[in-house]
Design a protein around this motif. Sequence first.
Motif, short mmCIF file in Angstrom:
data_model
loop_
_atom_site.label_atom_id
_atom_site.label_comp_id
_atom_site.label_asym_id
_atom_site.label_seq_id
_atom_site.Cartn_x
_atom_site.Cartn_y
_atom_site.Cartn_z
N ALA A 12 0.82 -1.21 0.00
CA ALA A 12 0.00 0.00 0.00
C ALA A 12 0.86 1.26 0.00
O ALA A 12 0.63 2.19 0.77
CB ALA A 12 -0.96 0.00 1.19
N ASP A 13 1.85 1.28 -0.86
CA ASP A 13 2.74 2.43 -1.04
C ASP A 13 3.57 2.77 0.20
O ASP A 13 4.03 3.90 0.35
CB ASP A 13 1.95 3.67 -1.48
CG ASP A 13 1.22 3.44 -2.79
OD1 ASP A 13 1.77 2.70 -3.65
OD2 ASP A 13 0.12 3.97 -2.97
N ARG A 14 3.75 1.81 1.08
CA ARG A 14 4.63 1.99 2.24
C ARG A 14 5.65 0.87 2.24
O ARG A 14 5.34 -0.27 1.89
CB ARG A 14 3.84 1.96 3.54
CG ARG A 14 2.92 3.16 3.68
CD ARG A 14 2.20 3.11 4.99
NE ARG A 14 2.92 3.94 5.94
CZ ARG A 14 2.53 4.14 7.18
NH1 ARG A 14 1.43 3.56 7.63
NH2 ARG A 14 3.21 4.91 7.99
N GLU A 25 11.25 -15.80 2.94
CA GLU A 25 11.30 -14.68 1.99
C GLU A 25 10.32 -14.83 0.84
O GLU A 25 9.53 -13.91 0.55
CB GLU A 25 12.72 -14.49 1.44
CG GLU A 25 12.79 -13.35 0.45
CD GLU A 25 14.12 -13.25 -0.28
OE1 GLU A 25 14.33 -12.21 -0.93
OE2 GLU A 25 14.94 -14.19 -0.21
N GLU A 26 10.32 -15.95 0.18
CA GLU A 26 9.46 -16.14 -1.00
C GLU A 26 7.99 -15.98 -0.63
O GLU A 26 7.22 -15.32 -1.34
CB GLU A 26 9.72 -17.51 -1.62
CG GLU A 26 8.92 -17.75 -2.89
CD GLU A 26 9.21 -19.11 -3.52
OE1 GLU A 26 8.53 -19.43 -4.50
OE2 GLU A 26 10.10 -19.83 -3.04
N GLY A 27 7.58 -16.59 0.47
CA GLY A 27 6.19 -16.49 0.89
C GLY A 27 5.78 -15.08 1.23
O GLY A 27 4.68 -14.63 0.88
N LEU A 28 6.66 -14.34 1.89
CA LEU A 28 6.36 -12.95 2.24
C LEU A 28 6.26 -12.07 1.01
O LEU A 28 5.37 -11.23 0.91
CB LEU A 28 7.41 -12.41 3.21
CG LEU A 28 7.34 -12.98 4.63
CD1 LEU A 28 8.58 -12.60 5.42
CD2 LEU A 28 6.09 -12.47 5.33
N ARG A 29 7.17 -12.25 0.07
CA ARG A 29 7.13 -11.45 -1.15
C ARG A 29 5.86 -11.76 -1.96
O ARG A 29 5.22 -10.86 -2.51
CB ARG A 29 8.38 -11.66 -1.99
CG ARG A 29 9.63 -11.06 -1.35
CD ARG A 29 10.79 -11.01 -2.32
NE ARG A 29 12.02 -10.61 -1.67
CZ ARG A 29 12.35 -9.35 -1.38
NH1 ARG A 29 11.53 -8.37 -1.69
NH2 ARG A 29 13.50 -9.08 -0.78
N SER A 30 5.51 -13.02 -2.02
CA SER A 30 4.29 -13.41 -2.73
C SER A 30 3.06 -12.82 -2.05
O SER A 30 2.16 -12.30 -2.73
CB SER A 30 4.20 -14.93 -2.77
OG SER A 30 3.00 -15.34 -3.35
N ALA A 31 3.00 -12.88 -0.74
CA ALA A 31 1.87 -12.32 -0.01
C ALA A 31 1.77 -10.82 -0.23
O ALA A 31 0.68 -10.27 -0.42
CB ALA A 31 2.00 -12.63 1.48
N SER A 32 2.92 -10.15 -0.23
CA SER A 32 2.95 -8.70 -0.46
C SER A 32 2.38 -8.36 -1.83
O SER A 32 1.57 -7.42 -1.96
CB SER A 32 4.39 -8.20 -0.34
OG SER A 32 4.50 -6.86 -0.74
N LYS A 33 2.75 -9.12 -2.83
CA LYS A 33 2.23 -8.88 -4.18
C LYS A 33 0.73 -9.13 -4.25
O LYS A 33 -0.01 -8.37 -4.88
CB LYS A 33 2.96 -9.77 -5.20
CG LYS A 33 4.39 -9.32 -5.46
CD LYS A 33 5.09 -10.25 -6.43
CE LYS A 33 6.56 -9.83 -6.56
NZ LYS A 33 7.31 -10.77 -7.39
N ASP A 36 -1.11 -6.19 -2.73
CA ASP A 36 -1.14 -5.04 -3.63
C ASP A 36 -2.14 -5.23 -4.78
O ASP A 36 -2.84 -4.29 -5.17
CB ASP A 36 0.26 -4.72 -4.17
CG ASP A 36 1.10 -3.92 -3.18
OD1 ASP A 36 0.50 -3.22 -2.34
OD2 ASP A 36 2.33 -3.99 -3.25
N VAL A 37 -2.21 -6.44 -5.32
CA VAL A 37 -3.19 -6.72 -6.39
C VAL A 37 -4.61 -6.56 -5.84
O VAL A 37 -5.47 -5.95 -6.48
CB VAL A 37 -2.97 -8.14 -6.97
CG1 VAL A 37 -4.16 -8.58 -7.82
CG2 VAL A 37 -1.68 -8.20 -7.76
N MET A 38 -4.84 -7.08 -4.65
CA MET A 38 -6.16 -6.99 -4.05
C MET A 38 -6.52 -5.53 -3.75
O MET A 38 -7.66 -5.11 -3.95
CB MET A 38 -6.20 -7.81 -2.76
CG MET A 38 -7.58 -8.07 -2.25
SD MET A 38 -7.59 -9.10 -0.76
CE MET A 38 -7.00 -10.65 -1.41
N ILE A 39 -5.55 -4.75 -3.30
CA ILE A 39 -5.78 -3.32 -3.04
C ILE A 39 -6.23 -2.63 -4.32
O ILE A 39 -7.21 -1.87 -4.32
CB ILE A 39 -4.50 -2.65 -2.48
CG1 ILE A 39 -4.28 -3.08 -1.03
CG2 ILE A 39 -4.59 -1.13 -2.57
CD1 ILE A 39 -2.93 -2.66 -0.46
#
Length: 97
Positions: A12-14, A25-33, A36-39
């Motif tokens: 969310a731009d933060r 790492e991979e799971g966190l980066r995937s969740a972050s993406k 952002d898509v859902m946002i």
Amino acid sequence: MDEKLKIKLSIADRVYPLTVDMSQEEGLRSASKKIDVMIKQFEENYAVRDKQDVLAMCALQFASQLEQKQIDKSVDNVETNDRLKKINELLANYLDK
């Protein structure tokens, strides 16, 4: 022992700096993406003024998906246990003859 890794995730731009195990790492980066898509989907489909509201809706959607998976798994376990009980009864009856 897992090594720690310093990463930065943007949600969310933060930017959020995190220290995580390399295995996370991979799971966190995937969740972050996915967040952002859902946002973006919520912002495009609904008149949302505040990022806090969008993030709350994302949290609700992820939590409801998790709850539904647990409910589905529980139902599957009950059905599997019922089948196993029937099989055990059939085997017990067969062996008693």
